[in-house]
Design a protein around this motif. Structure first.
Motif, PDB file in Angstrom:
ATOM      1  N   GLU A   1     -21.054 -31.672 -18.192  1.00  0.00           N
ATOM      2  CA  GLU A   1     -19.709 -31.344 -17.701  1.00  0.00           C
ATOM      3  C   GLU A   1     -18.714 -31.126 -18.837  1.00  0.00           C
ATOM      4  O   GLU A   1     -17.893 -30.216 -18.775  1.00  0.00           O
TER       5      GLU A   1
ATOM      6  N   ASP B   1     -23.560 -35.631 -15.968  1.00  0.00           N
ATOM      7  CA  ASP B   1     -22.152 -35.921 -15.678  1.00  0.00           C
ATOM      8  C   ASP B   1     -21.895 -37.280 -16.322  1.00  0.00           C
ATOM      9  O   ASP B   1     -22.352 -38.315 -15.815  1.00  0.00           O
TER      10      ASP B   1
ATOM     11  N   ILE C   1     -19.339 -39.284 -16.705  1.00  0.00           N
ATOM     12  CA  ILE C   1     -18.708 -40.232 -15.770  1.00  0.00           C
ATOM     13  C   ILE C   1     -18.376 -39.468 -14.493  1.00  0.00           C
ATOM     14  O   ILE C   1     -17.557 -38.543 -14.510  1.00  0.00           O
ATOM     15  N   ASP C   2     -19.035 -39.817 -13.412  1.00  0.00           N
ATOM     16  CA  ASP C   2     -18.667 -39.291 -12.104  1.00  0.00           C
ATOM     17  C   ASP C   2     -17.700 -40.305 -11.499  1.00  0.00           C
ATOM     18  O   ASP C   2     -18.042 -41.488 -11.365  1.00  0.00           O
ATOM     19  N   GLY C   3     -16.500 -39.823 -11.152  1.00  0.00           N
ATOM     20  CA  GLY C   3     -15.473 -40.742 -10.682  1.00  0.00           C
ATOM     21  C   GLY C   3     -14.521 -41.121 -11.816  1.00  0.00           C
ATOM     22  O   GLY C   3     -14.088 -42.275 -11.923  1.00  0.00           O
ATOM     23  N   THR C   4     -14.184 -40.138 -12.641  1.00  0.00           N
ATOM     24  CA  THR C   4     -13.275 -40.409 -13.776  1.00  0.00           C
ATOM     25  C   THR C   4     -11.934 -40.982 -13.302  1.00  0.00           C
ATOM     26  O   THR C   4     -11.370 -41.871 -13.942  1.00  0.00           O
TER      27      THR C   4
ATOM     28  N   SER D   1     -15.566 -38.090   0.380  1.00  0.00           N
ATOM     29  CA  SER D   1     -14.663 -38.438  -0.723  1.00  0.00           C
ATOM     30  C   SER D   1     -13.203 -38.349  -0.289  1.00  0.00           C
ATOM     31  O   SER D   1     -12.449 -39.300  -0.409  1.00  0.00           O
TER      32      SER D   1
ATOM     33  N   ASP E   1     -17.434 -40.052  -4.099  1.00  0.00           N
ATOM     34  CA  ASP E   1     -18.237 -39.673  -5.269  1.00  0.00           C
ATOM     35  C   ASP E   1     -19.737 -39.934  -5.035  1.00  0.00           C
ATOM     36  O   ASP E   1     -20.239 -39.812  -3.941  1.00  0.00           O
TER      37      ASP E   1
ATOM     38  N   GLU F   1     -19.617 -33.484   0.849  1.00  0.00           N
ATOM     39  CA  GLU F   1     -18.495 -33.141  -0.037  1.00  0.00           C
ATOM     40  C   GLU F   1     -18.403 -31.630  -0.150  1.00  0.00           C
ATOM     41  O   GLU F   1     -19.406 -30.946  -0.333  1.00  0.00           O
TER      42      GLU F   1
ATOM     43  N   SER G   1     -16.840 -29.493  -2.371  1.00  0.00           N
ATOM     44  CA  SER G   1     -16.710 -28.719  -3.615  1.00  0.00           C
ATOM     45  C   SER G   1     -17.287 -29.525  -4.772  1.00  0.00           C
ATOM     46  O   SER G   1     -16.661 -30.461  -5.262  1.00  0.00           O
ATOM     47  N   LEU G   2     -18.493 -29.169  -5.188  1.00  0.00           N
ATOM     48  CA  LEU G   2     -19.171 -29.930  -6.242  1.00  0.00           C
ATOM     49  C   LEU G   2     -19.853 -28.989  -7.223  1.00  0.00           C
ATOM     50  O   LEU G   2     -20.242 -27.873  -6.868  1.00  0.00           O
TER      51      LEU G   2
ATOM     52  N   ASP H   1     -22.552 -32.800 -10.614  1.00  0.00           N
ATOM     53  CA  ASP H   1     -22.194 -33.818  -9.614  1.00  0.00           C
ATOM     54  C   ASP H   1     -23.383 -34.152  -8.707  1.00  0.00           C
ATOM     55  O   ASP H   1     -23.384 -35.187  -8.041  1.00  0.00           O
TER      56      ASP H   1
HETATM   57  C1  IPD Z   1     -15.672 -35.511  -9.104  1.00  0.00           C
HETATM   58  C2  IPD Z   1     -16.527 -36.246  -8.106  1.00  0.00           C
HETATM   59  C3  IPD Z   1     -15.965 -36.118  -6.705  1.00  0.00           C
HETATM   60  C4  IPD Z   1     -15.742 -34.680  -6.285  1.00  0.00           C
HETATM   61  C5  IPD Z   1     -14.965 -33.918  -7.335  1.00  0.00           C
HETATM   62  C6  IPD Z   1     -15.599 -34.078  -8.714  1.00  0.00           C
HETATM   63  P1  IPD Z   1     -15.631 -36.248 -11.737  1.00  0.00           P
HETATM   64  O1  IPD Z   1     -16.302 -35.651 -10.369  1.00  0.00           O
HETATM   65  O2  IPD Z   1     -17.848 -35.772  -8.122  1.00  0.00           O
HETATM   66  O3  IPD Z   1     -16.842 -36.707  -5.778  1.00  0.00           O
HETATM   67  O4  IPD Z   1     -15.075 -34.661  -5.059  1.00  0.00           O
HETATM   68  O5  IPD Z   1     -14.951 -32.552  -6.982  1.00  0.00           O
HETATM   69  O6  IPD Z   1     -14.827 -33.363  -9.658  1.00  0.00           O
HETATM   70  O7  IPD Z   1     -14.625 -35.235 -12.170  1.00  0.00           O
HETATM   71  O8  IPD Z   1     -15.070 -37.567 -11.472  1.00  0.00           O
HETATM   72  O9  IPD Z   1     -16.847 -36.228 -12.606  1.00  0.00           O
END
Ligand code: IPD
Ligand code: CA
Ligand code: CA
Length: 267
Positions: free
Chosen positions: A70, A86, A88-91, A168, A195, A212, A214-215, A219
């Protein structure tokens, strides 16, 4: 260099260990650096350091493989295999001190028929004391508190009115928002666990559907194989298999077609 699935999974765990050491140290650090990316989303020094550490290990141990990450883009996409990261997923959770964040690592292989599939996945959520993992044909597992791995499997819930759905948020659903709201109304229970967590709860059988709108590939790659190896299905919202479809739907398999049907945009 030909690698066995076991060796690839062992390396994925090493990559996750390296990421955990960085992310856990920076989690709730008072001097955490947060910047805004061109897409207007935040990124921290921990996201970048974790991905750099993973890339360095991959360069050393899998020089013939490609990488999609990413924060630092693509390398070697012409290769037959590539790792998807990825860091950190859930930054947004990470930077506010909410423990629902994870490092996601997937390995994608190109098959002779031109299709691609994820063959190894690790989701490491050290602030939740959990790590999930799977490799093709080997089942899916969770490790809680560094205890022995426990095999996980999806639920057997077969009716929407008995199902628990996790998502989410309501952003990004576009013209599917109405259909999604109708789906939620029909379910037994809804929660936005958010997430990667929604999808891992499907793999554990604690939730039956996660969706979800839009991924990106990073992700979803690791989630895809873990959900499938737990007996579930992972597709996009239109029902196309795999993590390449721009959005993601995990279910316990039994409910999959019903959900895809329910989310069809009425014209
Ligand atoms: C996000 C997460 C979230 C999704 C967002 C992503 P990030 O990733 O995957 O579930 O709804 O579209 O951007 O930016 O925290 O790696
Ligand atoms: Ca993500
Ligand atoms: Ca991320």
């Amino acid at each position: 260099m030909s690698m066995s699935r076991g060796e690839d999974l062992a390396l994925a765990h090493r990559l996750a260990d390296a990421a955990d050491a960085i992310t856990l140290t920076r989690y709730q650090a008072l001097d955490l650096t947060i910047t805004t990316k061109p897409d207007n989303t935040p990124v921290t020094d921990a996201d970048k350091s974790a991905e750099s550490a993973i890339r360095a290990l991959l360069h050393a141990h899998r020089p013939d493989d490609g990488i999609v990450g990413e924060e630092f883009g693509n390398e070697g996409l012409d290769k037959n295999r590539y790792w998807v990261i990825d860091p950190i997923d859930g930054t947004k959770n990470f930077l506010r001190g909410v423990p629902t964040w994870a490092t996601l690592i997937g390995l994608v292989e190109k098959k002779s028929d031109g299709t691609e599939s994820v063959v190894v996945g690790v989701v490491s959520a050290p602030a939740l004391f959990r790590r999930w993992y799977a490799c093709e044909g080997g089942g899916a597992f969770v490790v809680l508190n560094s205890e022995l791995p426990k095999r996980i499997s999806v639920s057997e819930v077969a009716r929407l009115e008995d199902a628990s759905i996790s998502h989410s948020d309501f952003i990004g659903w576009g013209n599917r928002l109405g259909a999604f709201n109708e789906l939620l109304k029909q379910a037994w229970r809804t929660r936005a666990h958010g997430d990667f967590w929604s999808h891992m709860l499907v793999a554990e059988g604690a939730v039956d559907i996660a969706a979800e709108p839009s991924l990106a590939l990073w992700d979803m790659a690791a989630l895809d194989i873990i959900v499938r190896e737990a007996g579930g299905r992972f597709t996009n919202l239109d029902g196309a298999n795999g993590p390449h479809g721009g959005n993601g739907l995990s279910t316990n398999s039994a409910l999959h077609d019903t959900v895809v049907q329910a989310l069809k945009v009425k014209r």
